[in-house]
Design an enzyme around this catalytic site. Sequence first.
Site, PDB file in Angstrom:
ATOM      1  N   SER A 172       1.058   5.211  -6.925  1.00 58.31           N
ATOM      2  CA  SER A 172      -0.174   4.583  -7.395  1.00 58.31           C
ATOM      3  C   SER A 172      -1.269   4.639  -6.336  1.00 58.31           C
ATOM      4  O   SER A 172      -2.430   4.897  -6.638  1.00 58.31           O
ATOM      5  CB  SER A 172       0.097   3.129  -7.801  1.00 58.31           C
ATOM      6  OG  SER A 172       0.829   3.087  -9.006  1.00 58.31           O
TER       7      SER A 172
ATOM      8  N   SER B  42       5.647  10.553 -13.838  1.00 59.09           N
ATOM      9  CA  SER B  42       4.911   9.622 -12.982  1.00 59.09           C
ATOM     10  C   SER B  42       3.904   8.814 -13.796  1.00 59.09           C
ATOM     11  O   SER B  42       3.702   7.628 -13.536  1.00 59.09           O
ATOM     12  CB  SER B  42       4.216  10.366 -11.837  1.00 59.09           C
ATOM     13  OG  SER B  42       3.449  11.422 -12.336  1.00 59.09           O
TER      14      SER B  42
ATOM     15  N   ASN C 125       5.999   6.071 -15.490  1.00 57.26           N
ATOM     16  CA  ASN C 125       6.815   5.144 -14.698  1.00 57.26           C
ATOM     17  C   ASN C 125       6.252   4.698 -13.353  1.00 57.26           C
ATOM     18  O   ASN C 125       6.728   3.714 -12.796  1.00 57.26           O
ATOM     19  CB  ASN C 125       8.191   5.755 -14.441  1.00 57.26           C
ATOM     20  CG  ASN C 125       8.939   6.039 -15.721  1.00 57.26           C
ATOM     21  OD1 ASN C 125       9.138   5.159 -16.539  1.00 57.26           O
ATOM     22  ND2 ASN C 125       9.336   7.282 -15.900  1.00 57.26           N
ATOM     23  N   TYR C 126       5.297   5.430 -12.785  1.00 60.56           N
ATOM     24  CA  TYR C 126       4.905   5.149 -11.408  1.00 60.56           C
ATOM     25  C   TYR C 126       3.429   4.843 -11.188  1.00 60.56           C
ATOM     26  O   TYR C 126       3.068   4.311 -10.146  1.00 60.56           O
ATOM     27  CB  TYR C 126       5.292   6.324 -10.504  1.00 60.56           C
ATOM     28  CG  TYR C 126       6.770   6.418 -10.266  1.00 60.56           C
ATOM     29  CD1 TYR C 126       7.402   5.518  -9.407  1.00 60.56           C
ATOM     30  CD2 TYR C 126       7.545   7.375 -10.897  1.00 60.56           C
ATOM     31  CE1 TYR C 126       8.764   5.584  -9.185  1.00 60.56           C
ATOM     32  CE2 TYR C 126       8.905   7.449 -10.684  1.00 60.56           C
ATOM     33  CZ  TYR C 126       9.512   6.549  -9.825  1.00 60.56           C
ATOM     34  OH  TYR C 126      10.856   6.615  -9.612  1.00 60.56           O
ATOM     35  N   LEU C 127       2.580   5.249 -12.130  1.00 57.67           N
ATOM     36  CA  LEU C 127       1.144   5.076 -11.889  1.00 57.67           C
ATOM     37  C   LEU C 127       0.644   3.837 -12.610  1.00 57.67           C
ATOM     38  O   LEU C 127       0.733   3.745 -13.836  1.00 57.67           O
ATOM     39  CB  LEU C 127       0.395   6.320 -12.373  1.00 57.67           C
ATOM     40  CG  LEU C 127       0.810   7.608 -11.651  1.00 57.67           C
ATOM     41  CD1 LEU C 127       0.126   8.814 -12.265  1.00 57.67           C
ATOM     42  CD2 LEU C 127       0.503   7.521 -10.157  1.00 57.67           C
TER      43      LEU C 127
END
Length: 384
Positions: free
Chosen positions: A222, A339, A342-344
């Site tokens: 992020s 991403s 799940n990640y940003l």
Amino acid sequence: MGKLKRRICPNDVTINIGKDAPVPECPIPGESWKEITHDDTGTWLAKWGDPIKSKLIKYVSLGASSSWKGQSDKEKYEKARMLKSYIGNIRAAYIKGFTSKDITKQQIAVATYFIDKLALRAGNEKDDEEADTVGCCTLKVENVTAEGHNKLKFDFLGKDSIKYENTVEVELPVYNAILKFQKDKRPGDDLFDKLDTSILNAHLKELMPNLTAKVFRTFNASFTLDDMLNKETKDGDVAQKVGVYQHANKQVAIICNHQRSVSKSYSAQISKLNEKIDELQAYLKELKIDLDRARKEKPPLKSLDRIEKKIAQTSAKIEKMQRDMHTKEDLKTVALGTSKINYLDPRISVAWCKRHEVPIEKIFSKTLLEKFAWAMDVDPDFRF
DNA sequence: GTTCACGACTCAGAAAAATCGCT
DNA sequence: GAGCGATTTTTCTGAGTCGTGAA
């Protein structure tokens, strides 16, 4: 490998439901649910044991667009944001730890450094029958090679047996520590022999409440997106801005090592595109000859305007195709979706879209918009 | 205290399905 | 506007992470 899985029946299934809620009707007459529980500490609605992997429990839970999942998603990103204000101290602490006389502390420091710098997964111990994959704490001696000039080469199979290959320059104390950890060990031995994920996570919790290894991946992903978007977005049309976003998204995917297999028809598609470009270029050449003749008023007599227009159109088409081909090649082995899902932190993307007047639909698909409903009313000035 | 099994959750790419965009 | 191949989205379900509680 290659086993048929027997059908799951109601008497395999435990239902988790409120005390006063009506029990769902059992769909097969004459059978009944295995159990009805009222566990209000869990989020699952139903569960059963997998018939093939007896240890594995399958769950039914609410969908990604539910407010319940949204809430825990938001908490995940808030924890990662909290790491931002602790990261300075954490980095200072592990730099100090690189040269610790206490070998466990030294290993914790180097492992934390890898997790922070390279976004490695924690690396839990695994059963022997599972695939031979590793994460940070389970790295083997042969997975890291010292290459001189403070460079370390990482080569191992990570989650889902995806290959991680990366050569990075590290601080001299890290380089020396790795040489020391490898000394007198044989291939197959643990690089971090004093360490496992519970020791590492217990240490991280001393540095920040509820901190675990996986938070670093969310934080790094992020933070990178937010940073790149803010540095690289320039004035331009929507397509150009979306390009900037994709470029940042790609960098995140590379950091997290999110890969995809090259489609079987990839090379065929590329040669097809090349053929088309060649055809268009030949056509462009003809058009230019026509233009030349038209200027000299030689036959075939065609309107100058029309030829010039066609030349512009064809050139633009060629340029677009070349750009598309470049992007295709560029993203051949990189998966951007993982991403994004799940990640940003979606608030980064939403706020950026608001600031730069990019429709959010250009970034998030229908289901992602639903999943990230909780992030939509973010302030345009939001920074991760 | 330590080890270990396991429960509950997040995250992973492949495959399937839907949609796009060209002829 | 049909037919098609390519591309994008959604689904599927296995593979991880991490906490807890019993031995």
